[in-house]
Design an enzyme around this catalytic site. Structure first.
Site, short mmCIF file in Angstrom:
data_model
loop_
_atom_site.label_atom_id
_atom_site.label_comp_id
_atom_site.label_asym_id
_atom_site.label_seq_id
_atom_site.Cartn_x
_atom_site.Cartn_y
_atom_site.Cartn_z
N ASN A 209 -3.33 2.18 -2.05
CA ASN A 209 -2.73 2.55 -1.44
C ASN A 209 -2.32 3.74 -2.83
O ASN A 209 -2.15 3.54 -3.70
CB ASN A 209 -1.26 3.35 -0.86
CG ASN A 209 -0.02 2.32 -1.29
OD1 ASN A 209 0.83 2.93 -2.16
ND2 ASN A 209 -0.13 1.63 -0.64
N LYS A 288 -17.33 -13.46 -4.08
CA LYS A 288 -17.20 -11.78 -3.99
C LYS A 288 -18.64 -12.05 -2.97
O LYS A 288 -19.42 -12.62 -2.64
CB LYS A 288 -18.73 -11.09 -5.75
CG LYS A 288 -18.58 -10.44 -4.93
CD LYS A 288 -19.18 -9.76 -6.39
CE LYS A 288 -19.83 -8.29 -6.52
NZ LYS A 288 -20.62 -7.79 -7.96
N PHE A 322 12.54 4.95 1.79
CA PHE A 322 11.19 6.54 1.78
C PHE A 322 10.49 6.53 3.33
O PHE A 322 10.00 5.37 3.64
CB PHE A 322 11.09 6.71 1.17
CG PHE A 322 11.43 6.79 -0.39
CD1 PHE A 322 12.63 6.19 -0.87
CD2 PHE A 322 10.95 8.29 -0.97
CE1 PHE A 322 13.21 6.66 -2.08
CE2 PHE A 322 11.94 8.89 -2.06
CZ PHE A 322 12.85 8.06 -2.50
N LYS A 336 12.23 5.81 11.95
CA LYS A 336 12.06 4.21 10.26
C LYS A 336 13.73 3.91 10.75
O LYS A 336 14.18 3.16 10.27
CB LYS A 336 11.41 4.88 9.79
CG LYS A 336 11.44 3.93 8.89
CD LYS A 336 10.16 4.04 7.37
CE LYS A 336 10.32 2.89 6.48
NZ LYS A 336 9.30 3.41 5.51
#
Ligand SMILES: Cc1cc2nc3c(=O)[nH]c(=O)nc-3n(C[C@H](O)[C@H](O)[C@H](O)COP(=O)(O)O)c2cc1C
Length: 399
Positions: A209, A288, A322, A336
């Protein structure tokens, strides 16, 4: 807060007169100001001006002591909570960078353990001189602070960089550094997580991310400065970890989970600023994946939930999370906080301007288990780190 002492070092530049305003502003903020002037500075402003403003004798000479006053370079150095050199000449910067202590100001700077802040002011060419820039970089590496000069019309008639920073900015920086050098976390063990995690797809690809780790690193840095023993568990980032903290590098969420749990029992506070990947590919291909014209799908499985596990195991630790959301942030954040048994959550909407991943600034709403809420304005991540630590300290005092 006890009354703090700032040693204001005034050196020989045109902007020396502006140090009078700085002294006066700091005094109005209930700060004890002790002025030390170089010989050249006294060519620009008379010591009597500072003496009248600060109501204290001004130190001008290393070998001439006022009879009423027992000052010497070591005692000035020791009583300082902060040294501010404003304006700072190219000369004083050069002397400090090279270990020269040949007058009262340079000697006390060498003898102090307090943070030293330079506010340089000089002609543009002088400021851009490679030796001056090298001295500044070297001192920054040694943790000396610099308040960069402004651009504008200089006394010599040139227009460019080198003007003493705006007085508001100097005073704000001094206050921020004074606050951040409080040792109110001395003896406390903090675990901070930062950055993204990476989950391999095959030997050349991964999912991750946009987290850069800036928020977590800022918290670790602020906590170290406030005296905490900090363990920073970090995913891959391009940042240099703060000095004096125990850094553990991890790549995947599972590694982060394991390292966090190993360290959890030794902590007083855990601040989870990392953005670990919630999912990972079910199968990591050993070689791969070759390109083809077909569509491709990858099956993902859940990663362990680090915060949830900490919430379950939590004893008397303070647990801070967070919530970086793109919508309904307050609802999701509150959920949360409750679901994961957190003491506090910092909620932000990553779609807002200058907020969240990669930015040097952030804006959060703090929500505590007690229901207490605080909406903080947009600020630098280091400022926010200190605000978060202030709130955590409050939670430790009034659980
Ligand atoms: C009129 C005048 C203005 C000066 N302005 C500056 C200045 O703004 N910045 C600077 O670095 N030096 C300036 N200088 C040069 C310093 O005064 C000189 O380098 C001196 O040795 C600095 O001593 P100090 O660092 O011990 O105060 C100026 C000199 C004169 C004569």
């Amino acid at each position: 807060m006890n009354k703090k002492t700032v040693i204001l070092g005034v050196t020989g530049g045109i902007a020396a007169y502006k140090a009078c305003e700085i002294a006066s502003r700091l005094i109005k903020l209930n700060i004890n100001v002790q002025v030390v002037m170089t010989k050249s500075a006294q060519e620009f402003v008379r010591p009597l001006v500072f003496q009248s403003l600060t109501n204290q004798p001004v130190v001008t000479d290393m070998f001439e002591r006022p009879s009423t006053w027992d000052i010497e370079h070591i005692s000035i150095a020791q009583k300082a909570d902060l040294f501010l050199i404003a304006p700072a000449t190219a000369n004083i910067i050069g002397k400090v960078a090279n270990g020269i202590a040949d007058d009262m100001l340079s000697t006390t700077i060498m003898a102090t353990k307090a943070p030293v802040v330079f506010a340089p002011a000089m002609n543009t060419a002088m400021y851009q001189n490679k030796i001056v820039q090298k001295n500044i970089s070297f001192l920054k590496e040694l943790d000396y602070y610099f308040i960069n000069p402004d651009e504008g019309r200089l006394a010599c008639g040139d227009v460019g960089i080198g003007k003493l920073a705006d007085i508001d900015r100097i005073v704000e920086n001094v206050i921020q550094i004074l606050n951040s050098t409080q040792m109110d976390y001395k003896g406390k063990n903090l675990l901070v997580t930062a950055g993204p995690t990476r989950e391999a797809i095959d030997p050349v690809r991964y999912i991750s991310n946009y987290s850069t780790g800036k928020m977590g690193y800022a918290i670790a840095e602020a906590a170290v400065k406030r005296g905490a023993n900090v363990t920073l568990i970090t995913g891959p980032t391009h940042l240099t970890p703060p000095k004096n903290c125990n850094v553990i590098h991890v790549t995947t969420t599972e590694e982060m989970y394991n390292r966090v749990l190993e360290n959890f029992n030794m902590c007083d506070v855990v601040i989870k600023a990392a953005a670990p990947s919630d999912y990972k590919p079910k199968i990591v291909m050993p070689s791969k994946i070759k390109k083809s014209d077909e569509t491709m799908s990858i099956e993902f499985v859940s990663n362990p939930d680090i915060l949830k596990e900490l919430g379950k195991r939590k004893d008397d630790q303070i647990l801070v999370g967070f919530a970086a959301e793109s919508d309904h942030e307050i609802i999701y954040g509150k959920e949360k906080l409750e679901k994961k048994n957190l003491d506090m959550i910092c909620i932000n909407n990553i779609l807002k301007d200058k907020v969240g991943f990669g930015h040097d600034t952030n804006q959060v709403e703090i929500l505590k288990k007690s229901g207490e809420k605080k909406v903080l304005p947009l600020m630098s991540k280091i400022e926010l780190a200190h605000k978060i630590l202030d709130e955590v300290l409050d939670l430790m005092k009034h659980p």
